[in-house]
Motif scaffolding. Structure first.
Motif, PDB file in Angstrom:
ATOM      1  N   HIS A 288      44.741  42.593  39.652  1.00 14.29           N
ATOM      2  CA  HIS A 288      44.761  42.465  38.195  1.00 14.29           C
ATOM      3  C   HIS A 288      45.056  43.807  37.550  1.00 14.29           C
ATOM      4  CE1 HIS A 288      43.777  41.252  34.136  1.00 14.29           C
ATOM      5  NE2 HIS A 288      42.906  42.240  34.056  1.00 14.29           N
ATOM      6  N   LYS A 346      37.507  37.435  37.257  1.00 14.96           N
ATOM      7  CA  LYS A 346      37.779  36.575  36.101  1.00 14.96           C
ATOM      8  C   LYS A 346      39.247  36.169  36.049  1.00 14.96           C
ATOM      9  CE  LYS A 346      37.166  36.346  31.071  1.00 14.96           C
ATOM     10  NZ  LYS A 346      36.638  37.066  29.876  1.00 14.96           N
ATOM     11  N   TYR A 347      40.133  37.056  36.533  1.00 12.27           N
ATOM     12  CA  TYR A 347      41.564  36.789  36.459  1.00 12.27           C
ATOM     13  C   TYR A 347      42.170  36.555  37.842  1.00 12.27           C
ATOM     14  CZ  TYR A 347      40.710  38.625  31.810  1.00 12.27           C
ATOM     15  OH  TYR A 347      40.205  38.835  30.552  1.00 12.27           O
ATOM     16  N   HIS A 369      28.436  35.921  39.642  1.00 12.79           N
ATOM     17  CA  HIS A 369      28.900  37.014  38.794  1.00 12.79           C
ATOM     18  C   HIS A 369      30.415  36.884  38.609  1.00 12.79           C
ATOM     19  CE1 HIS A 369      25.073  39.227  39.310  1.00 12.79           C
ATOM     20  NE2 HIS A 369      25.120  38.786  40.566  1.00 12.79           N
ATOM     21  N   VAL A 371      33.424  38.776  37.517  1.00 13.16           N
ATOM     22  CA  VAL A 371      33.711  40.200  37.362  1.00 13.16           C
ATOM     23  C   VAL A 371      34.878  40.394  36.394  1.00 13.16           C
ATOM     24  CG1 VAL A 371      34.218  42.350  38.555  1.00 13.16           C
ATOM     25  CG2 VAL A 371      32.910  40.555  39.717  1.00 13.16           C
ATOM     26  N   GLU A 372      34.629  41.142  35.329  1.00 13.37           N
ATOM     27  CA  GLU A 372      35.663  41.399  34.317  1.00 13.37           C
ATOM     28  C   GLU A 372      36.741  42.336  34.862  1.00 13.37           C
ATOM     29  OE1 GLU A 372      35.927  40.141  31.322  1.00 13.37           O
ATOM     30  OE2 GLU A 372      34.056  38.998  31.280  1.00 13.37           O
ATOM     31  N   ASN A 373      37.929  42.233  34.254  1.00 10.90           N
ATOM     32  CA  ASN A 373      39.053  43.109  34.621  1.00 10.90           C
ATOM     33  C   ASN A 373      39.300  43.109  36.122  1.00 10.90           C
ATOM     34  OD1 ASN A 373      39.393  43.998  31.886  1.00 10.90           O
ATOM     35  ND2 ASN A 373      37.658  45.377  32.183  1.00 10.90           N
ATOM     36  N   CYS A 374      39.270  41.936  36.706  1.00  9.53           N
ATOM     37  CA  CYS A 374      39.359  41.825  38.164  1.00  9.53           C
ATOM     38  C   CYS A 374      40.141  40.585  38.554  1.00  9.53           C
ATOM     39  CB  CYS A 374      37.947  41.775  38.757  1.00  9.53           C
ATOM     40  SG  CYS A 374      37.901  41.785  40.553  1.00  9.53           S
ATOM     41  N   ARG A 382      37.849  46.148  41.679  1.00  8.73           N
ATOM     42  CA  ARG A 382      36.553  46.647  41.195  1.00  8.73           C
ATOM     43  C   ARG A 382      35.628  46.937  42.374  1.00  8.73           C
ATOM     44  NH1 ARG A 382      35.299  45.471  35.951  1.00  8.73           N
ATOM     45  NH2 ARG A 382      33.707  47.060  36.285  1.00  8.73           N
ATOM     46  N   ARG A 385      31.940  48.374  41.418  1.00  7.91           N
ATOM     47  CA  ARG A 385      31.162  47.357  40.706  1.00  7.91           C
ATOM     48  C   ARG A 385      30.697  46.278  41.685  1.00  7.91           C
ATOM     49  NH1 ARG A 385      27.459  45.680  37.314  1.00  7.91           N
ATOM     50  NH2 ARG A 385      27.860  43.629  36.419  1.00  7.91           N
TER      51      ARG A 385
END
Length: 397
Positions: A288, A346-347, A369, A371-374, A382, A385
């Motif tokens: 991502h 998330k992506y 979970h 995970v954002e921006n991932c 990430r 994280r």
């Protein structure tokens, strides 16, 4: 930094190098980054400089390393026009070697990673099957060991961005899955999730890892195998961490599979890209990042390495797809007894994030979970994280 490539090909991982305190490795990989930057328009060189600055801001104690490494990088940048001719022979040599055997480049990089992180590569043969794995530390009576299972067409090295965050006193094993890496790659085996779980169980018994319950971590295909293993060997797993696990019916809902069916991606019968251009188009489905740019050299190298193992990875993919169609993991997930944690990008464009709902429905007590921006490959998008969440889960009561 989203426009800069974060792949194992990029040698200039300065944030990890500086944290390790190995100045020689910093210099060597900085040189390699500059070496490759001739061909990828300075991206790797700039990435190295920026990462050095980022590390210092995150951890002021690294300032003395920056004082030594940064001038070297700057001098390399200033002297580049003159040094190009001086190193022309080395450049030609690199490309000749990569043409004869492209995997040598990646193997050398993997060797650097192993040395830097204190891992020892080991082999274990059982009957006609050989396991290859990297190990660091020794089993402890107080802290469970951690076994990592990678994804399809990858190898144990895909975990390096993550495992650098694991304390040195932890016992860690990175296994080359059956049909991958330097473990046996035989076309006459069945590589279904359940059969691979049986192979992992054989490895656990042979190496003595199963003397005490351990923490099992799996990503993508490795996540599906981890589910099958935890369901069939409940006494061996103290906790289970699944990173965007493949194997559920939701796998087919991902953008990659949908676009391949529409002809937007040209793949073979096992859903693998058929050439370098298609490989280049497929890579963003794994990672991502807005404005993500993939150096042509990396795309070429990745495809050449993948092509050498196309037959075996195609066999693995076909065997896994049969399990998906028969919803094998849907039956196994309900039998998992270990506390379970799910991390999903998330992506994720390869394995649809709705798979997290399947796990949650089968295991209501599991932690999920998003995970954002991932994207799909959490270990690269990430890594810190993800490792932080895994360690917190492992240390929780």
């Amino acid at each position: 930094m989203s426009s800069v490539v974060h792949f194992p090909f990029v040698f200039a991982k300065a944030n990890i190098l500086l944290a390790s305190g190995e100045l020689v490795t910093v210099f060597v990989e900085a040189c390699l980054a500059w070496f490759c930057s001739i061909h990828v328009k300075m991206l790797d060189y700039l990435f190295c400089c920026l990462e050095l600055l980022q590390v210092v801001f995150r951890k002021p104690a690294n300032i003395w390393r920056l004082c030594i490494a940064l001038p070297v990088l700057l001098l390399m940048g200033l002297a580049m026009p003159r040094l190009i001719y001086f190193l022309l022979f080395q450049v030609v040599f690199l490309f000749v070697m990569s043409y004869l055997k492209p995997s040598w480049i990646m193997e050398f990089m993997n060797w650097l990673n192993l040395q830097r992180n204190g891992y020892a590569v080991k082999y274990q043969t059982v009957g006609d099957f050989t396991y290859c794995y990297a190990e660091r530390g020794r089993p402890s009576q107080n802290v469970p060991s951690i076994l990592f299972l990678h994804g399809l067409s990858a190898s144990k090295e895909m975990w390096f961005p993550m495992v650098t965050a694991i304390p040195r006193d932890r016992h860690v094993i990175l296994l080359d899955m059956p049909g991958h890496g330097n473990s046996s790659r035989r076309l006459d085996y069945n590589y279904s999730f359940v059969n691979q779980a049986s192979r992992v169980a054989q490895f656990v018994i042979t190496t003595g890892l199963g003397k005490k319950p351990f923490h099992l971590v799996g990503i993508s295909m490795g996540g599906g195998v981890a589910v099958a293993f935890a369901a069939t060997h409940p006494r061996d797993v103290t906790k289970l961490s699944l990173l965007c696990p493949a194997g559920f019916a939701e796998w087919m809902k991902g953008d990659y599979m949908q676009d391949a069916k529409k002809g937007l991606l040209v793949t073979d019968s096992s859903w693998m890209p058929i050439n370098t251009d298609e490989q280049r188009k497929a890579i963003p489905y794994l990672f991502h990042g807005a404005g993500l740019k993939i150096p042509k050299l990396y795309s070429w190298l990745a495809f050449e390495i993948m092509s050498m193992k196309r037959d075996i990875h195609g066999k693995v993919s076909s065997d896994l797809e049969a399990d998906v169609n028969n919803k094998v993991l849907h039956k196994h997930i309900t039998k998992v007894e270990a506390p379970t944690q799910v991390l999903w990008g998330k992506y994720d464009r390869l394995v649809h994030p709705s798979g997290a709902e399947v796990v949650k429905a089968a295991l209501p007590a599991s932690q999920v979970h998003i995970v954002e921006n991932c994207g799909h490959t959490i270990s690269y998008d990430r890594p810190f994280r993800a490792m932080k969440l895994i360690l917190e889960f492992l240390d929780s009561l």
